[in-house]
Design an enzyme around this catalytic site. Structure first.
Site, mmCIF file in Angstrom:
data_model
loop_
_atom_site.group_PDB
_atom_site.id
_atom_site.type_symbol
_atom_site.label_atom_id
_atom_site.label_comp_id
_atom_site.label_asym_id
_atom_site.label_seq_id
_atom_site.Cartn_x
_atom_site.Cartn_y
_atom_site.Cartn_z
ATOM 1 N N LYS A 202 48.063 60.135 -98.663
ATOM 2 C CA LYS A 202 47.927 60.273 -97.315
ATOM 3 C C LYS A 202 47.257 59.240 -96.662
ATOM 4 O O LYS A 202 45.901 58.788 -97.159
ATOM 5 C CB LYS A 202 46.610 61.527 -97.325
ATOM 6 C CG LYS A 202 46.461 62.002 -96.169
ATOM 7 C CD LYS A 202 45.537 63.236 -96.082
ATOM 8 C CE LYS A 202 44.962 63.646 -94.842
ATOM 9 N NZ LYS A 202 44.265 65.020 -94.740
ATOM 10 N N LYS A 255 52.238 61.542 -96.331
ATOM 11 C CA LYS A 255 51.902 62.140 -95.177
ATOM 12 C C LYS A 255 51.134 61.159 -94.226
ATOM 13 O O LYS A 255 50.322 60.174 -94.971
ATOM 14 C CB LYS A 255 50.706 63.220 -95.446
ATOM 15 C CG LYS A 255 50.044 63.711 -94.140
ATOM 16 C CD LYS A 255 49.003 64.643 -94.265
ATOM 17 C CE LYS A 255 48.225 64.714 -93.021
ATOM 18 N NZ LYS A 255 47.210 65.869 -93.325
HETATM 19 C C1 PBG Z 1 42.674 67.902 -93.271
HETATM 20 C C2 PBG Z 1 44.085 67.702 -92.732
HETATM 21 C C3 PBG Z 1 44.300 66.791 -91.691
HETATM 22 C C4 PBG Z 1 45.748 66.970 -91.740
HETATM 23 C C5 PBG Z 1 46.370 67.785 -92.479
HETATM 24 N N1 PBG Z 1 45.010 68.269 -93.449
HETATM 25 C C6 PBG Z 1 43.623 65.985 -90.878
HETATM 26 C C7 PBG Z 1 43.127 64.713 -91.432
HETATM 27 O O1 PBG Z 1 42.958 64.266 -92.569
HETATM 28 O O2 PBG Z 1 42.344 64.234 -90.427
HETATM 29 C C8 PBG Z 1 46.772 66.511 -90.412
HETATM 30 C C9 PBG Z 1 47.804 67.235 -89.994
HETATM 31 C C10 PBG Z 1 48.576 66.803 -88.910
HETATM 32 O O3 PBG Z 1 48.226 65.906 -88.187
HETATM 33 O O4 PBG Z 1 49.391 67.513 -88.533
HETATM 34 N N2 PBG Z 1 42.106 66.887 -94.209
#
Ligand code: PBG
Length: 330
Positions: A202, A255
């Site tokens: 991520k 992601k």
């Molecule tokens: C929580 C989380 C996030 C997203 C999914 N889980 C936000 C982040 O990490 O700031 C983002 C998903 C999206 O942008 O659709 N940690």
């Protein structure tokens, strides 16, 4: 004359394979199916709430009592899975409302499993929606996220989701050792069947902007660069994935998706037997929606091209805000 013709280069070697839709479909290497799609849902504590999320047209924060229509739609469209994000009634320093067995996510899991037992329910496991400071865990005095104390709390949160009947837990906080901590906790409590989908790779991405409005989880100071990955790194993604697989992740996730197709490709090639999901995040969705609203892009065509691109790169399934729209047309 004959010689001249024979010496000509072949003019339509590949084009003859593209002459009709039938042959194009017959030989297509990749297809998108409804069974590849996961729909994100934002569940908000309270009653009678259906707040439109302005930067994500067609998406809402829903209170539990407003979920019935959504579930009926999901069933009609045969969408196989949802991923849940909770917006709790209140936030505090430690995110304690994520740790109640009557909290927003466990209540949502129970309700969904009761209505649609075959729908696969995935819970996002993080603290950023529950902490007053918006970071993904509890903080040290200096404001840095305390990795190991957060691991303990993540495990508690996972046990609550498991007790509510969740099928898959998706830890998204990028804490080191999170998969091991959660797997150990779940196994110890007898939840061997609960599957772990790790947000292994991520990135600290600006494409999460609209999500932070939707889930009300923007960090109040600083950013997430001390725990999420640097977009400059690709080899490190393999390290993240290996650690998570070694710690017991059943499935991996990359992601965002669109700007990280090379990462999806590398992870799939290096871990061919591990199911891989990709998250087409809020900003990817919002960009397409905004351009389509202006009439600058054909929304449906771009939607399918992006989803197919993500599959072609190597994703087995896709978490996407287009899930309902795509399912309607597939
Ligand atoms: C929580 C989380 C996030 C997203 C999914 N889980 C936000 C982040 O990490 O700031 C983002 C998903 C999206 O942008 O659709 N940690």
């Amino acid at each position: 004359m004959v010689d001249l013709i024979l010496n000509k280069p072949p003019v339509s070697r590949l084009r003859r394979l593209r002459r009709h839709q039938t042959i194009r479909s017959l030989i297509s290497e990749h297809q998108l199916h409804v069974t590849d799609l996961v729909l994100p849902l934002f569940i908000r504590a309270g009653k009678n709430i259906k707040n439109p999320i302005l930067s994500m047209p067609g998406h809402f924060q829903l209170s539990l009592d407003q979920l019935d229509n959504e579930l009926a739609e999901i069933q009609r469209l045969k969408i196989p899975a949802v991923i849940l994000f909770g917006i709790p009634a209140y936030k505090d320093e430690t995110g304690s409302s994520a740790l109640f067995s009557e909290g927003i996510i466990p209540e949502a899991v129970r309700k969904i499993k009761q209505c649609l037992p075959d729908l696969m329910v995935i819970s996002d496991l993080c603290f950023c929606e529950y902490t007053s400071h918006g970071h993904c865990g509890v903080l040290h005095e200096n404001g840095d996220v305390d990795n190991d104390r957060t691991l303990y709390l993540l495990t508690q949160q996972a046990l609550i989701h498991a007790a509510a009947g969740v099928d898959v837990i998706a830890p998204s906080g990028m804490m080191d050792g999170m998969v091991n901590a959660i797997r150990t906790g779940l196994d110890h409590a007898g939840y061997h069947q609960v599957t772990l989908l790790s947000y292994a790779v991520k990135y600290a991405s600006a494409f999460y902007g609209p999500f932070r409005e939707a889930a009300e989880g923007a960090p109040k100071f600083g950013d997430r660069k001390t725990y999420q990955m640097d977009p400059a790194n690709a080899q490190q993604a393999l390290r993240e994935a290996k650690l998570d697989v070694d710690e017991g992740a059943d499935m991996l996730m990359v992601k965002p998706a669109q700007n990280y197709l090379d990462i999806i490709y590398r992870i799939k090639n290096n871990f061919p037997g591990v199911p891989l999901g990709a998250y087409q995040v809020s900003g990817e969705f919002a960009m397409i929606k905004a351009a389509a609203e202006k009439g600058w892009l054909d929304e449906e065509k771009v939607m399918f091209e992006t989803l197919l691109g993500i599959k072609r790169a190597g994703a087995d399934f896709i978490i996407t805000y287009f899930a309902k729209q795509a399912a309607e047309l597939l």
